[in-house]
Motif scaffolding. Structure first.
Motif, PDB file in Angstrom:
ATOM      1  N   MET A   1       0.852  -1.159   0.000  1.00 18.15           N
ATOM      2  CA  MET A   1       0.000   0.000   0.000  1.00 18.15           C
ATOM      3  C   MET A   1       0.904   1.230   0.000  1.00 18.15           C
ATOM      4  N   SER A   2       0.635   2.178  -0.865  1.00 25.15           N
ATOM      5  CA  SER A   2       1.492   3.356  -0.973  1.00 25.15           C
ATOM      6  C   SER A   2       1.251   4.309   0.191  1.00 25.15           C
ATOM      7  N   MET A   3       2.222   5.165   0.413  1.00 26.32           N
ATOM      8  CA  MET A   3       2.115   6.125   1.508  1.00 26.32           C
ATOM      9  C   MET A   3       0.986   7.121   1.261  1.00 26.32           C
ATOM     10  N   ALA A   4       0.665   7.403   0.007  1.00 33.81           N
ATOM     11  CA  ALA A   4      -0.437   8.311  -0.293  1.00 33.81           C
ATOM     12  C   ALA A   4      -1.770   7.716   0.158  1.00 33.81           C
ATOM     13  N   VAL A   6      -2.144   5.423   2.550  1.00 32.45           N
ATOM     14  CA  VAL A   6      -2.124   5.397   4.011  1.00 32.45           C
ATOM     15  C   VAL A   6      -2.449   6.782   4.557  1.00 32.45           C
ATOM     16  N   GLY A   7      -1.885   7.820   3.975  1.00 29.00           N
ATOM     17  CA  GLY A   7      -2.177   9.180   4.404  1.00 29.00           C
ATOM     18  C   GLY A   7      -3.631   9.560   4.181  1.00 29.00           C
ATOM     19  N   MET A   8      -4.196   9.112   3.064  1.00 24.98           N
ATOM     20  CA  MET A   8      -5.600   9.401   2.795  1.00 24.98           C
ATOM     21  C   MET A   8      -6.501   8.712   3.822  1.00 24.98           C
ATOM     22  N   ILE A   9      -6.204   7.468   4.149  1.00 26.10           N
ATOM     23  CA  ILE A   9      -7.001   6.739   5.136  1.00 26.10           C
ATOM     24  C   ILE A   9      -6.883   7.395   6.504  1.00 26.10           C
ATOM     25  N   GLY A  33      -2.947   7.302  16.754  1.00 28.30           N
ATOM     26  CA  GLY A  33      -2.271   7.095  15.478  1.00 28.30           C
ATOM     27  C   GLY A  33      -0.764   7.328  15.594  1.00 28.30           C
ATOM     28  N   ALA A  34      -0.379   8.345  16.357  1.00 29.90           N
ATOM     29  CA  ALA A  34       1.050   8.611  16.563  1.00 29.90           C
ATOM     30  C   ALA A  34       1.701   7.489  17.352  1.00 29.90           C
ATOM     31  N   VAL A  35       1.015   6.974  18.367  1.00 31.30           N
ATOM     32  CA  VAL A  35       1.545   5.852  19.146  1.00 31.30           C
ATOM     33  C   VAL A  35       1.695   4.621  18.258  1.00 31.30           C
ATOM     34  N   GLY A  36       0.724   4.367  17.421  1.00 34.18           N
ATOM     35  CA  GLY A  36       0.802   3.237  16.495  1.00 34.18           C
ATOM     36  C   GLY A  36       1.925   3.393  15.498  1.00 34.18           C
ATOM     37  N   PHE A  37       2.156   4.608  15.027  1.00 40.54           N
ATOM     38  CA  PHE A  37       3.249   4.866  14.096  1.00 40.54           C
ATOM     39  C   PHE A  37       4.598   4.568  14.742  1.00 40.54           C
ATOM     40  N   VAL A  38       4.789   5.056  15.959  1.00 39.66           N
ATOM     41  CA  VAL A  38       6.053   4.828  16.668  1.00 39.66           C
ATOM     42  C   VAL A  38       6.238   3.340  16.953  1.00 39.66           C
ATOM     43  N   ALA A  39       5.180   2.670  17.386  1.00 41.32           N
ATOM     44  CA  ALA A  39       5.278   1.231  17.659  1.00 41.32           C
ATOM     45  C   ALA A  39       5.604   0.457  16.382  1.00 41.32           C
ATOM     46  N   GLY A  40       5.018   0.842  15.279  1.00 42.85           N
ATOM     47  CA  GLY A  40       5.312   0.190  14.005  1.00 42.85           C
ATOM     48  C   GLY A  40       6.754   0.377  13.578  1.00 42.85           C
TER      49      GLY A  40
END
Length: 61
Positions: A1-4, A6-9, A33-40
């Motif tokens: 899945m492209s970053m575009a 993911v950003g749209m979602i 969402g920020a916590v999930g990003f850091v964990a990922g």
């Protein structure tokens, strides 16, 4: 899945949270969402826990 995509979602999710739940729900979804990003990033191996706890002098080397 492209970053575009993911950003749209992510943007649509924040928009729905803000519209239906108000500003508090918007902030909650953004924070989670920020916590999930850091964990990922940690799980993928892009970041290490020591990167956040180094002294200022060690970062310059």
């Amino acid at each position: 899945m492209s970053m575009a995509v993911v950003g749209m979602i992510a943007g649509m999710t924040l928009g729905f949270a803000g519209y239906f739940g108000g500003f508090g729900a918007f902030l909650l979804v953004a924070a989670l969402g920020a916590v999930g990003f850091v964990a990922g990033r940690f799980l993928e191996g892009d970041w290490e826990l020591g990167d956040f706890f180094r002294h200022r002098d060690e970062r310059r080397r």
